[in-house]
Design an enzyme around this catalytic site. Structure first.
Site, PDB file in Angstrom:
ATOM      1  N   HIS A 134      45.227  82.341  79.700  1.00 53.96           N
ATOM      2  CA  HIS A 134      45.823  81.087  80.181  1.00 53.96           C
ATOM      3  C   HIS A 134      47.278  81.099  79.733  1.00 53.96           C
ATOM      4  O   HIS A 134      47.563  81.041  78.539  1.00 53.96           O
ATOM      5  CB  HIS A 134      45.065  79.899  79.569  1.00 53.96           C
ATOM      6  CG  HIS A 134      45.616  78.553  79.938  1.00 53.96           C
ATOM      7  ND1 HIS A 134      44.817  77.520  80.373  1.00 53.96           N
ATOM      8  CD2 HIS A 134      46.870  78.053  79.935  1.00 53.96           C
ATOM      9  CE1 HIS A 134      45.563  76.451  80.611  1.00 53.96           C
ATOM     10  NE2 HIS A 134      46.819  76.744  80.345  1.00 53.96           N
TER      11      HIS A 134
ATOM     12  N   ASP B  72      38.111  77.178  87.966  1.00 55.43           N
ATOM     13  CA  ASP B  72      38.478  76.453  86.747  1.00 55.43           C
ATOM     14  C   ASP B  72      37.749  75.115  86.669  1.00 55.43           C
ATOM     15  O   ASP B  72      38.332  74.096  86.276  1.00 55.43           O
ATOM     16  CB  ASP B  72      39.999  76.265  86.630  1.00 55.43           C
ATOM     17  CG  ASP B  72      40.419  75.849  85.220  1.00 55.43           C
ATOM     18  OD1 ASP B  72      39.583  75.898  84.299  1.00 55.43           O
ATOM     19  OD2 ASP B  72      41.586  75.463  85.047  1.00 55.43           O
TER      20      ASP B  72
HETATM   21  O1  DOR Z   1      42.833  71.582  82.932  1.00 58.24           O
HETATM   22  C1  DOR Z   1      42.219  72.319  82.194  1.00 58.24           C
HETATM   23  N1  DOR Z   1      41.043  71.955  81.676  1.00 58.24           N
HETATM   24  N2  DOR Z   1      42.740  73.509  81.875  1.00 58.24           N
HETATM   25  C2  DOR Z   1      42.214  74.268  80.896  1.00 58.24           C
HETATM   26  O2  DOR Z   1      42.765  75.301  80.587  1.00 58.24           O
HETATM   27  C3  DOR Z   1      41.019  73.826  80.164  1.00 58.24           C
HETATM   28  C4  DOR Z   1      40.242  72.901  80.988  1.00 58.24           C
HETATM   29  C5  DOR Z   1      39.157  72.195  80.212  1.00 58.24           C
HETATM   30  O3  DOR Z   1      38.389  72.880  79.537  1.00 58.24           O
HETATM   31  O4  DOR Z   1      39.079  70.968  80.286  1.00 58.24           O
END
Ligand code: DOR
Length: 443
Positions: free
Chosen positions: A181, A306
């Protein structure tokens, strides 16, 4: 002599490495055993897929399923149920659970939890941290481990490798591709006041700006070159990173997400508020167009959702206390089929991004293509079905999608995992049959 199989899929339009053709597929013991005109063969179960399209099973290589520790948002049963309903046959799950997945025991604990509860096949990332660097080379090769994940910028949870020294040490340990990331922690800290002052998610992509992402991606690639280590840049969101990464394809593979290809700032923040808040952020349309150009030119290797669920109550906190992340595992296939139907990419390129790409970059054993001997994983889709994505349809424990109310053309109508149909016409079938994904580089 006629032969008997466990399952025959007849008359589907099948996307194979040879092209797209109408043909039959026979399955025995969870593997593909025959492809071609199988009029004389029979099977315990036969499905007539006339009018439907059969893709190699879609593999989502970036999801957050929150178990252990944050099961009020999601767990391995609900997360994989969403995957199955969305046409996804396998998922790779991220290590920012509670506790973080930073030990061999934690990987084994997740594998044990998934047994008998996961609807689809699965693998778990091990999170890199300053205190586990010395073990990473050994642990990245554990069965069921997808590899090492690094957070260069802080996001949900406490996992962070912010400095070059620790990152170089991580890259020096082991052989497999490292998933990263890329947001620069120093720049995030310097600019956080922008988010606090604005007190509205429309500032999210100004706080975590394009330079924040580019800086981290450039630092990563420089260190990966020095270490001669393969890396995978997760959720790339900017035009500048795509241009830079096009010059480093020997070393770095590239992911982008359906939501970054579909939504754009500022509209998404005005319409959806914190539901559009994720890291790295949804950006202006110029970046979205660059992501599409990078799909067309081949720079992008893979699409990951994601999937990062948070409850509506958590999302209701005032920005920037509101957590970042949105659901996605269930909407990846419908959104992307809609883009195929709008002529933004071919169905074959979608398969390259969601089946062949994951298999190639992570060295998955026996998945990612419809070919003899491969796992009988199929995402069966109706390219003409017009359906509306709704919160009601979402299996995730948090019960919402930023795409609620969006009508798409193209829909997953069956999910078949190693020969077993786990979803048909929106219904989960049988029992959870998910198993660990196998890798060529595992012990
Ligand atoms: O928006 C995000 N949420 N980006 C991330 O890298 C982690 C993820 C999360 O686990 O909530």
């Amino acid at each position: 002599m006629s032969q008997t199989y466990d399952l025959i899929l007849r008359n589907g339009i099948v996307v194979t490495p040879n092209g797209t053709e109408r043909t039959d597929i026979a399955v025995a013991d969870g593997r593909i055993r025959a492809i071609g005109g199988l009029e004389r063969a029979s099977a315990a179960e036969e499905q007539d897929l006339r009018g439907l399209t059969v893709l190699p099973g879609v593999i989502d290589t970036q999801v957050h399923f929150r178990e252990p520790g944050l099961e009020h948002k999601e767990d391995l049963a609900s997360g994989t149920a969403g995957a199955a309903k969305g046409g996804v046959v396998a998922i790779f799950e991220m290590p920012n659970t509670k506790p973080s997945t930073t030990t061999a025991d934690a990987i084994n604990d997740k594998l044990a939890r998934a047994k008998g509860r996961a609807w689809v096949d699965h693998a778990f990332f091990i999170g890199a941290a300053a205190d586990n660097v010395a073990h990473l080379a050994e642990w990245e090769r554990m069965p069921g481990c997808a590899g090492i994940k690094v957070f260069m910028g802080s996001s949900t949870g406490s996992l962070l490798v912010a400095d070059d020294e620790t990152l170089a040490a991580v890259l020096a340990q082991g052989w497999r591709r490292v998933a990263v990331h890329c947001e620069d922690e120093g720049r995030l800290a310097e600019r956080k006041h922008l988010a606090v002052e604005a007190a509205h998610p429309r500032a999210h992509h100004q706080w975590r700006d394009a330079e924040t992402a580019l800086l981290a991606t450039q630092r990563l690639v420089r260190l990966a070159e020095a270490a001669r280590r393969r890396v995978h840049v997760l959720h790339v969101t900017t035009a500048e990173e795509m241009e830079f990464l096009a010059g480093h394809k020997d070393l770095a593979t590239v992911e982008t997400t359906p939501q970054h290809l579909t939504l754009a700032a500022p509209d998404c923040y005005e319409r959806l508020g914190t539901l559009a808040q994720m890291n790295p952020p949804i950006r202006e349309a110029r970046h979205r167009e660059a992501l599409w150009a990078a799909i067309a030119s081949g720079v992008v290797d893979v699409l990951g959702s994601d999937h990062a669920p948070h409850t509506l109550e958590e999302k209701g906190q005032p920005y920037p206390q509101s957590p970042s992340g949105m659901t996605g595992v269930q909407t990846l296939v419908p959104l992307m089929l809609d883009h195929v139907n709008h002529g933004r990419l071919s169905l074959e390129r979608l398969v390259d991004l969601t089946s062949a790409g994951p298999a190639r970059i992570y060295n998955i054993a026996g998945k990612g293509r419809i070919a003899l001997g491969y796992d009988a994983d199929f995402t069966v889709v109706d390219m003409r079905a017009e359906r509306t994505i709704t919160n009601d349809w979402i299996e995730s424990r948090c019960g919402w999608t930023p795409f609620d109310g969006k009508t798409v053309t193209g829909w997953p109508v069956a999910t078949i995992v190693r020969g077993r149909t786990v979803m048909r016409e929106g219904q989960l079938l049988g029992a959870p049959v998910g198993e660990p994904v196998r890798f060529q580089e595992s012990r």
